[in-house]
Design a protein around this motif. Structure first.
Motif, PDB file in Angstrom:
ATOM      1  N   ILE A 221      37.305  19.415  38.118  1.00 15.40           N
ATOM      2  CA  ILE A 221      35.970  19.496  37.491  1.00 15.40           C
ATOM      3  C   ILE A 221      35.829  20.821  36.754  1.00 15.40           C
ATOM      4  O   ILE A 221      35.349  20.869  35.608  1.00 15.40           O
ATOM      5  N   PHE A 222      36.252  21.908  37.378  1.00 14.86           N
ATOM      6  CA  PHE A 222      36.197  23.224  36.728  1.00 14.86           C
ATOM      7  C   PHE A 222      37.054  23.244  35.463  1.00 14.86           C
ATOM      8  O   PHE A 222      36.653  23.796  34.433  1.00 14.86           O
ATOM      9  N   ARG A 223      38.231  22.639  35.550  1.00 13.60           N
ATOM     10  CA  ARG A 223      39.134  22.619  34.386  1.00 13.60           C
ATOM     11  C   ARG A 223      38.490  21.866  33.220  1.00 13.60           C
ATOM     12  O   ARG A 223      38.582  22.286  32.066  1.00 13.60           O
ATOM     13  N   GLU A 224      37.813  20.765  33.541  1.00 10.20           N
ATOM     14  CA  GLU A 224      37.129  19.983  32.513  1.00 10.20           C
ATOM     15  C   GLU A 224      35.949  20.764  31.931  1.00 10.20           C
ATOM     16  O   GLU A 224      35.739  20.776  30.714  1.00 10.20           O
ATOM     17  N   ASN A 225      35.181  21.442  32.804  1.00  4.93           N
ATOM     18  CA  ASN A 225      34.005  22.195  32.354  1.00  4.93           C
ATOM     19  C   ASN A 225      34.369  23.346  31.408  1.00  4.93           C
ATOM     20  O   ASN A 225      33.600  23.682  30.505  1.00  4.93           O
ATOM     21  N   PHE A 226      35.536  23.942  31.637  1.00  7.59           N
ATOM     22  CA  PHE A 226      35.932  25.114  30.842  1.00  7.59           C
ATOM     23  C   PHE A 226      37.061  24.816  29.852  1.00  7.59           C
ATOM     24  O   PHE A 226      37.718  25.740  29.365  1.00  7.59           O
ATOM     25  N   LYS A 227      37.288  23.545  29.550  1.00  9.72           N
ATOM     26  CA  LYS A 227      38.418  23.190  28.688  1.00  9.72           C
ATOM     27  C   LYS A 227      38.299  23.773  27.278  1.00  9.72           C
ATOM     28  O   LYS A 227      39.308  24.017  26.614  1.00  9.72           O
ATOM     29  N   ASP A 228      37.063  24.010  26.817  1.00 18.64           N
ATOM     30  CA  ASP A 228      36.871  24.544  25.462  1.00 18.64           C
ATOM     31  C   ASP A 228      36.552  26.040  25.455  1.00 18.64           C
ATOM     32  O   ASP A 228      36.173  26.585  24.425  1.00 18.64           O
ATOM     33  N   ASP A 229      36.674  26.690  26.607  1.00 15.09           N
ATOM     34  CA  ASP A 229      36.356  28.119  26.698  1.00 15.09           C
ATOM     35  C   ASP A 229      37.659  28.933  26.653  1.00 15.09           C
ATOM     36  O   ASP A 229      38.456  28.875  27.594  1.00 15.09           O
ATOM     37  N   PRO A 230      37.879  29.686  25.587  1.00  9.39           N
ATOM     38  CA  PRO A 230      39.141  30.423  25.460  1.00  9.39           C
ATOM     39  C   PRO A 230      39.259  31.612  26.414  1.00  9.39           C
ATOM     40  O   PRO A 230      40.352  32.153  26.594  1.00  9.39           O
ATOM     41  N   ASP A 231      38.138  32.011  27.040  1.00 12.36           N
ATOM     42  CA  ASP A 231      38.157  33.181  27.927  1.00 12.36           C
ATOM     43  C   ASP A 231      38.433  32.831  29.386  1.00 12.36           C
ATOM     44  O   ASP A 231      38.581  33.717  30.227  1.00 12.36           O
ATOM     45  N   VAL A 232      38.458  31.531  29.711  1.00 10.92           N
ATOM     46  CA  VAL A 232      38.604  31.104  31.110  1.00 10.92           C
ATOM     47  C   VAL A 232      39.806  30.174  31.240  1.00 10.92           C
ATOM     48  O   VAL A 232      40.023  29.304  30.387  1.00 10.92           O
ATOM     49  N   TYR A 233      40.573  30.366  32.331  1.00  7.82           N
ATOM     50  CA  TYR A 233      41.710  29.479  32.577  1.00  7.82           C
ATOM     51  C   TYR A 233      41.622  28.946  34.015  1.00  7.82           C
ATOM     52  O   TYR A 233      41.485  29.709  34.976  1.00  7.82           O
ATOM     53  N   ILE A 234      41.687  27.626  34.147  1.00  4.17           N
ATOM     54  CA  ILE A 234      41.678  26.964  35.449  1.00  4.17           C
ATOM     55  C   ILE A 234      43.025  26.285  35.644  1.00  4.17           C
ATOM     56  O   ILE A 234      43.464  25.511  34.779  1.00  4.17           O
ATOM     57  N   GLU A 265      46.690  49.534  31.829  1.00  2.00           N
ATOM     58  CA  GLU A 265      48.052  49.678  31.285  1.00  2.00           C
ATOM     59  C   GLU A 265      48.346  48.576  30.272  1.00  2.00           C
ATOM     60  O   GLU A 265      49.086  48.773  29.307  1.00  2.00           O
ATOM     61  N   LYS A 266      47.762  47.398  30.492  1.00  2.00           N
ATOM     62  CA  LYS A 266      47.951  46.277  29.567  1.00  2.00           C
ATOM     63  C   LYS A 266      47.122  46.454  28.288  1.00  2.00           C
ATOM     64  O   LYS A 266      47.237  45.676  27.348  1.00  2.00           O
ATOM     65  N   GLY A 267      46.242  47.460  28.311  1.00  2.00           N
ATOM     66  CA  GLY A 267      45.397  47.704  27.142  1.00  2.00           C
ATOM     67  C   GLY A 267      44.128  46.882  27.130  1.00  2.00           C
ATOM     68  O   GLY A 267      43.461  46.763  26.098  1.00  2.00           O
ATOM     69  N   PHE A 268      43.777  46.291  28.274  1.00  2.00           N
ATOM     70  CA  PHE A 268      42.565  45.477  28.350  1.00  2.00           C
ATOM     71  C   PHE A 268      41.342  46.357  28.588  1.00  2.00           C
ATOM     72  O   PHE A 268      41.399  47.359  29.303  1.00  2.00           O
ATOM     73  N   ASP A 269      40.205  45.938  28.036  1.00  2.00           N
ATOM     74  CA  ASP A 269      38.942  46.653  28.188  1.00  2.00           C
ATOM     75  C   ASP A 269      38.218  46.131  29.425  1.00  2.00           C
ATOM     76  O   ASP A 269      37.823  44.955  29.481  1.00  2.00           O
ATOM     77  N   ILE A 270      38.019  46.985  30.434  1.00  2.00           N
ATOM     78  CA  ILE A 270      37.400  46.591  31.705  1.00  2.00           C
ATOM     79  C   ILE A 270      35.967  46.093  31.494  1.00  2.00           C
ATOM     80  O   ILE A 270      35.558  45.083  32.082  1.00  2.00           O
ATOM     81  N   GLU A 271      35.222  46.785  30.650  1.00  2.00           N
ATOM     82  CA  GLU A 271      33.824  46.409  30.427  1.00  2.00           C
ATOM     83  C   GLU A 271      33.714  45.015  29.830  1.00  2.00           C
ATOM     84  O   GLU A 271      32.919  44.181  30.281  1.00  2.00           O
ATOM     85  N   VAL A 272      34.526  44.747  28.824  1.00  2.00           N
ATOM     86  CA  VAL A 272      34.530  43.419  28.191  1.00  2.00           C
ATOM     87  C   VAL A 272      34.948  42.356  29.204  1.00  2.00           C
ATOM     88  O   VAL A 272      34.374  41.260  29.266  1.00  2.00           O
ATOM     89  N   LEU A 273      35.946  42.691  30.009  1.00  2.00           N
ATOM     90  CA  LEU A 273      36.467  41.763  31.019  1.00  2.00           C
ATOM     91  C   LEU A 273      35.381  41.383  32.030  1.00  2.00           C
ATOM     92  O   LEU A 273      35.187  40.200  32.336  1.00  2.00           O
ATOM     93  N   LEU A 274      34.646  42.379  32.527  1.00  2.00           N
ATOM     94  CA  LEU A 274      33.608  42.116  33.523  1.00  2.00           C
ATOM     95  C   LEU A 274      32.454  41.317  32.923  1.00  2.00           C
ATOM     96  O   LEU A 274      31.870  40.461  33.590  1.00  2.00           O
ATOM     97  N   LYS A 275      32.131  41.599  31.663  1.00  2.00           N
ATOM     98  CA  LYS A 275      31.083  40.813  31.003  1.00  2.00           C
ATOM     99  C   LYS A 275      31.498  39.344  30.892  1.00  2.00           C
ATOM    100  O   LYS A 275      30.695  38.427  31.093  1.00  2.00           O
ATOM    101  N   LYS A 276      32.788  39.115  30.578  1.00  2.00           N
ATOM    102  CA  LYS A 276      33.312  37.745  30.522  1.00  2.00           C
ATOM    103  C   LYS A 276      33.174  37.061  31.885  1.00  2.00           C
ATOM    104  O   LYS A 276      32.782  35.894  31.983  1.00  2.00           O
ATOM    105  N   LEU A 277      33.513  37.824  32.933  1.00  2.00           N
ATOM    106  CA  LEU A 277      33.466  37.283  34.302  1.00  2.00           C
ATOM    107  C   LEU A 277      32.039  36.877  34.675  1.00  2.00           C
ATOM    108  O   LEU A 277      31.808  35.766  35.162  1.00  2.00           O
ATOM    109  N   ILE A 278      31.090  37.777  34.446  1.00  2.00           N
ATOM    110  CA  ILE A 278      29.695  37.507  34.827  1.00  2.00           C
ATOM    111  C   ILE A 278      29.133  36.349  34.017  1.00  2.00           C
ATOM    112  O   ILE A 278      28.469  35.455  34.550  1.00  2.00           O
ATOM    113  N   GLU A 279      29.425  36.332  32.716  1.00  2.00           N
ATOM    114  CA  GLU A 279      28.946  35.237  31.870  1.00  2.00           C
ATOM    115  C   GLU A 279      29.566  33.907  32.284  1.00  2.00           C
ATOM    116  O   GLU A 279      28.917  32.861  32.217  1.00  2.00           O
ATOM    117  N   MET A 280      30.832  33.954  32.743  1.00  2.00           N
ATOM    118  CA  MET A 280      31.484  32.738  33.221  1.00  2.00           C
ATOM    119  C   MET A 280      30.738  32.167  34.429  1.00  2.00           C
ATOM    120  O   MET A 280      30.506  30.952  34.527  1.00  2.00           O
TER     121      MET A 280
END
Length: 565
Positions: A221-234, A265-280
């Motif tokens: 169900i989660f995979r179906e709900n987020f199938k069109d969301d490029p920021d989330v992987y199930i 180290e991967k060059g990812f932005d923590i702030e952007v990442l957490l915003k993605k998480l909360i919005e998810m």
């Protein structure tokens, strides 16, 4: 069948005795006495205590109960974990203590893992897997997890249910249900906490967790709900290899979300990442009405593509539109500092005992909530801590004996965990600020004419169904009245138990009088030298005295074992 019942009763009695001994060991002997389970306590221990149980070295009741749960194993650990999210039932102090419960146990043998997989899937391991790592990734009370590679080269995670765990949990649930009924019966003040209701809720929860097919459906169900969301992987679930006891899911490579150094180290932005998480999570709650209820860092990964991946779908919750609207109203009331609205919406989400005067309750709640929340309202939005806010409201709810729906408490738990994570990794992010647009979006639906039209049509449909049922109900009532089948039943709540106690007490008194009479008769026969005599002692007097002695001893032992000494 008879043999099975005997065996089941034997194991139940043994397990119950084990549970009672653990509670006595940790200082709960008085409660065991109170609920009339003294007969399961060894006679030696009963005589030694003689109704006075020693004090325990750990003074805190909550800590002692948590230690007892840990010692009693998986079922009780899971029960404690459930109660840790129900401060409205067990109080905040107990909930905090139960959060310390750890669900980690030694792994079971790899041979057993292979055996269970082959039995469940009906084919040999070699036909499905190219390899399985014998070392488990994790081992908990219900299952353990292994890495594996399928025949087509895909890397997967295999979750296998611990052998015998279902039987053990089912047995413990039967015992817990019996204990809850005894507690409600013999400890009247416990009814506020609804022990039977707690066990029923726990039973439903843990039964779901035992069936991996349910977890597989949740993931799909989660995979179906987020199938069109490029920021989330199930991860993908391999349904053909999934049964009640085995779950095979795609392995997701990624970093734990709290591994800040590796993420940077991967060059990812923590702030952007957490915003993605909360919005998810807000999407799950407010858009999908189906959310992941266990967002601890081990269940949230960051992939190479800067996607957020969720794993472990055992704890999920559905919520309907009515609930989402009420929760959004709560969020807006907090943001707008509207105490009256906050109280109204929280009461909608809670369970108010029938005997409570609602208007009086609202007045008392307003006074208490304003007193507790006024300091928080002096903060800027980004300074408000959700954990403090929820705890403050929970204290007021406990004071007024309010209960909250499990859905509400699980959302609160999710928000608290997310807030803890964001404050740890990026304190300047405000969850409440990110929540604002979602709350407003739901509230704005009510301004649309379609919302009122649908609500009106729904109300009319319910009224129509009720109206159509009235003739049938009147007909049934009249038929019963004509046949003289209408009866009024009255039941005195504690009268049957009181009568039983009186009967037991009167029987013991009568028994004691008989024993006394026999002792007196023995003494009279001895004094008057009733023949025949043996060494100058009346034979009948001696027999009567010995018989009276053993009957008296039996009476004393039964009183001690009943726990009513």
């Amino acid at each position: 069948m008879n043999f099975f019942r005997i065996k089941k009763t034997y194991y139940s009695a043994r397990r119950l005795q084990e549970i009672i001994n653990v509670f006595i060991k940790h200082g709960f002997g008085q409660i065991i006495d109170q609920i009339h389970l003294g007969r399961f306590i060894a006679l030696k221990k009963r005589i030694r205590s003689f109704g006075r149980w020693p004090s325990y070295k750990v003074p805190s009741l909550a800590e002692r109960l948590r230690i007892a749960f840990e010692e009693l194993g998986p079922t009780f650990i899971k029960l404690g974990q459930l109660l840790s999210s129900r401060p409205d039932i067990v109080s905040i102090a107990y909930a905090k203590e139960f959060k310390k419960l750890q669900d980690r146990v030694p792994p079971f043998e790899t041979e057993k893992v292979y055996e269970i997989i082959e039995k469940e899937l009906g084919v040999s391991i070699e036909k499905i897997f190219d390899s399985i790592n014998p070392e488990p990734l994790g081992s908990a009370s219900i299952a353990q997890v292994h890495e594996a590679v399928l025949k087509d080269g895909k890397e997967v995670i295999v979750k296998v249910r611990r052998p015998g765990i279902k039987q053990q949990i089912m047995l413990d649930l039967i015992i817990l249900n019996s204990l809850a009924k005894l507690i409600e019966k013999h400890v009247p003040e416990s009814k506020i906490f609804d022990p039977v209701g707690i066990v029923d809720e726990f039973s439903r929860s843990i039964t779901k967790e035992l069936d991996f097919r349910r977890e597989a459906r949740n993931a799909m169900i989660f995979r179906e709900n987020f199938k069109d969301d490029p920021d989330v992987y199930i991860p993908y679930v391999f349904r053909e290899f999934t049964t009640e006891k085995v779950l095979v899911m795609e392995k997701v490579e990624g970093l734990r979300i709290d591994d800040v150094d590796a993420i940077k180290e991967k060059g990812f932005d923590i702030e952007v990442l957490l915003k993605k998480l909360i919005e998810m999570y807000f999407k799950q709650i407010f858009d999908h009405g189906f959310f992941h209820g266990d967002p601890h860092p081990g269940n949230i990964l960051v992939t190479e593509n800067f996607q957020i991946a969720l794993v472990d779908f055992g704890i999920v919750q559905r919520i309907d539109e009515k609930f989402k609207e009420a929760y959004a109203n709560v969020a807006l009331a907090i943001i707008n500092q509207n105490t009256d609205k906050l109280i109204t919406e929280y009461l909608k989400l809670g369970i108010i005992p029938e005997e409570i005067d609602k208007e009086k309750l609202k007045e008392e709640l307003k006074e208490d909530i304003e007193e507790l929340l006024f300091p928080i309202y002096t903060y800027r939005i980004e300074e408000i801590k959700i954990s403090e806010l929820i705890e403050s409201i929970m204290k007021v709810a406990l004071k007024h004996r309010l209960r909250f729906l499990p859905e509400l408490l699980l959302i609160d738990k999710v928000l608290i965990m997310l807030e803890g994570l964001t404050r740890q990794l990026c304190p300047k992010i405000s969850i409440i600020e990110l929540l604002k647009p979602y709350a407003k979006k739901i509230i704005s639906k009510r301004l649309h004419p379609e919302f009122y039209l649908n609500k009106t049509l729904k109300g009319l449909n319910e009224f129509k169904e009720a109206a159509l049922n009235i003739p049938f109900q009147l007909k049934t009532l009249l038929r019963k009245a004509v046949k003289d089948e209408i009866t009024v039943r009255m039941y005195h709540v504690n009268l049957p138990e009181f009568i039983k106690d009186i009967d037991k007490a009167s029987n013991k008194i009568a028994f004691a009088l008989i024993v006394s009479a026999m002792i007196l008769s023995s003494a009279i026969m001895h004094a008057t030298e009733v023949k025949p005599l043996i060494y100058g002692i009346s034979l009948f007097g001696l027999i009567t005295g010995v018989f009276a002695f053993f009957l008296g001893l039996w009476l004393i032992i039964s009183i001690i074992r009943s726990g009513k000494l």
